[in-house]
Design a protein around this motif. Sequence first.
Motif, mmCIF file in Angstrom:
data_model
loop_
_atom_site.group_PDB
_atom_site.id
_atom_site.type_symbol
_atom_site.label_atom_id
_atom_site.label_comp_id
_atom_site.label_asym_id
_atom_site.label_seq_id
_atom_site.Cartn_x
_atom_site.Cartn_y
_atom_site.Cartn_z
ATOM 1 N N GLU A 26 5.598 14.097 -8.873
ATOM 2 C CA GLU A 26 5.631 15.019 -7.738
ATOM 3 C C GLU A 26 4.484 16.024 -7.775
ATOM 4 O O GLU A 26 4.305 16.806 -6.841
ATOM 5 C CB GLU A 26 6.968 15.768 -7.708
ATOM 6 N N ARG A 35 13.475 17.249 -6.033
ATOM 7 C CA ARG A 35 13.869 15.838 -6.177
ATOM 8 C C ARG A 35 15.023 15.672 -7.151
ATOM 9 O O ARG A 35 15.898 14.820 -6.958
ATOM 10 C CB ARG A 35 12.656 15.036 -6.647
ATOM 11 N N ALA A 138 11.942 4.402 3.710
ATOM 12 C CA ALA A 138 11.160 5.576 3.309
ATOM 13 C C ALA A 138 9.741 5.453 3.858
ATOM 14 O O ALA A 138 9.302 4.352 4.227
ATOM 15 C CB ALA A 138 11.128 5.697 1.786
ATOM 16 N N ARG A 141 3.972 5.927 1.702
ATOM 17 C CA ARG A 141 3.463 6.564 0.479
ATOM 18 C C ARG A 141 4.575 6.772 -0.544
ATOM 19 O O ARG A 141 4.348 6.640 -1.751
ATOM 20 C CB ARG A 141 2.778 7.891 0.817
ATOM 21 N N GLU A 142 5.771 7.109 -0.081
ATOM 22 C CA GLU A 142 6.897 7.265 -1.007
ATOM 23 C C GLU A 142 7.290 5.924 -1.613
ATOM 24 O O GLU A 142 7.692 5.860 -2.778
ATOM 25 C CB GLU A 142 8.086 7.891 -0.281
ATOM 26 N N GLY A 145 4.947 5.176 -4.415
ATOM 27 C CA GLY A 145 5.329 5.980 -5.575
ATOM 28 C C GLY A 145 6.551 5.434 -6.277
ATOM 29 O O GLY A 145 6.616 5.429 -7.512
#
Length: 319
Positions: A26, A35, A138, A141-142, A145
């Motif tokens: 993060e 988170r 989602a 980009r998430e 990740g």
Amino acid sequence: MSGQRRRFVWEIDWNLLRTFMVIVQERGLTAAGERLSLTQPSVSNALRRLETHMGCRLIERKAGRFSVTPAGQRLYGECVSLFDIVSGLPGRIDESPDEIAGHIDIALASHVVCPFLDDVLATFHQTFAGVTLSLTVAPSREIIGAVLAREVALGICLLPERNAKLEARPLYREHFGYFCGPRHRLFGRSDVQLADLRDEPYVSFKTDQMADALWPVALLRQQQGLSGKIMGTSSHLEEVKRLIVAGFGFGPLPIHAVEGDVDAGRLWRLPPFSEPPAVDVHLVHDPAARRSRPETLLLEALGSALDETPLEARTYPRA
């Protein structure tokens, strides 16, 4: 094992390693706390305790600056591997030689409309009925990740940029058109030209940028001088469509994904009608990740189907 190492193994709180991994992902203590549903002081305290255990600095913390030390980078890599091993334990323990069973986590971008994918999943379920799936929607980009953190086995998303650690293959190709809703002044008109859109209010995706995943859409907008005020953005297709239908402005949507809305009179297609921007949706996974037997079988099934089906057959028509 030396006495010092033995003490470390028995005294370390494994939650500290998980917290550190999220801090790095993060890129900040506050975001990591959000988170993990922890307060910022709790996350900061966990980091200090871990640095005490490790005997070195892991994160450089200065006003307005966040950086991971070389020792922290090495520890992060080990934390990801540990998380990968621990998260896969239930599936490996549940597996039996007689039946393939387990669970697979998949993350998808919003409104993935792909009969090719549906067919592969249907065949997989018929063959391995004991395997369950969890599908999470989602932003792209998430998803990247989550795949890097090995929180999901695979992702289906737009590809903002290439990552050397991940393997990405085009799953399907979709074409974007411009649309407006019933409240828009151009709705229902068949005489609209691209020039009519130049000063019109605009609604789009957050990735509609030259340096992001929807760059073909951004390029068309730039080439045609479409410079109307941006009235709304979202990472989710359904929310972009909501704003367009509500009359906030015109905007881009995948042509094949909104055919039903056009037929029902909720959307109206605007130019250009030829050579609309094409965008690839990718299947993404980490080839170095440890996998359960079900995860391996699903990736193999998808890979085989992709090898056997040319991209032209996985491309949605332009109109």
